[in-house]
Design a protein around this motif. Sequence first.
Motif: not given
Length: 102
Positions: A9-20, A77-81, A86-98
Amino acid sequence: MPDLQVSSDLRSKFSQFHEIASITGELRKNIDQINKYNEEAAGKDDQFAKAYHANSDGATNNLSQLVDTVRELFGITGDGGDAATGLFDAGEDNATTSASSW
């Protein structure tokens, strides 16, 4: 070496910063309205109005600037999150592909 684990739920946690940040922006609008009411109620021309403004204008400006800075920092903080997620998602996709190509 320990595995890097990312909360699902990392994405939803960081989206809360935009809401704040948005709520903080609304707070700033309310502060501006209160400042307007104070200016209108205090007047401008007599000695009491001048004394009031001498004591309150600086503080209200400082409060407004503080709220703007807090809003900006929550947004950053929300933008950085979002970028980190996005980087974690891309890393996971790359690891799955590899892993599937072995």
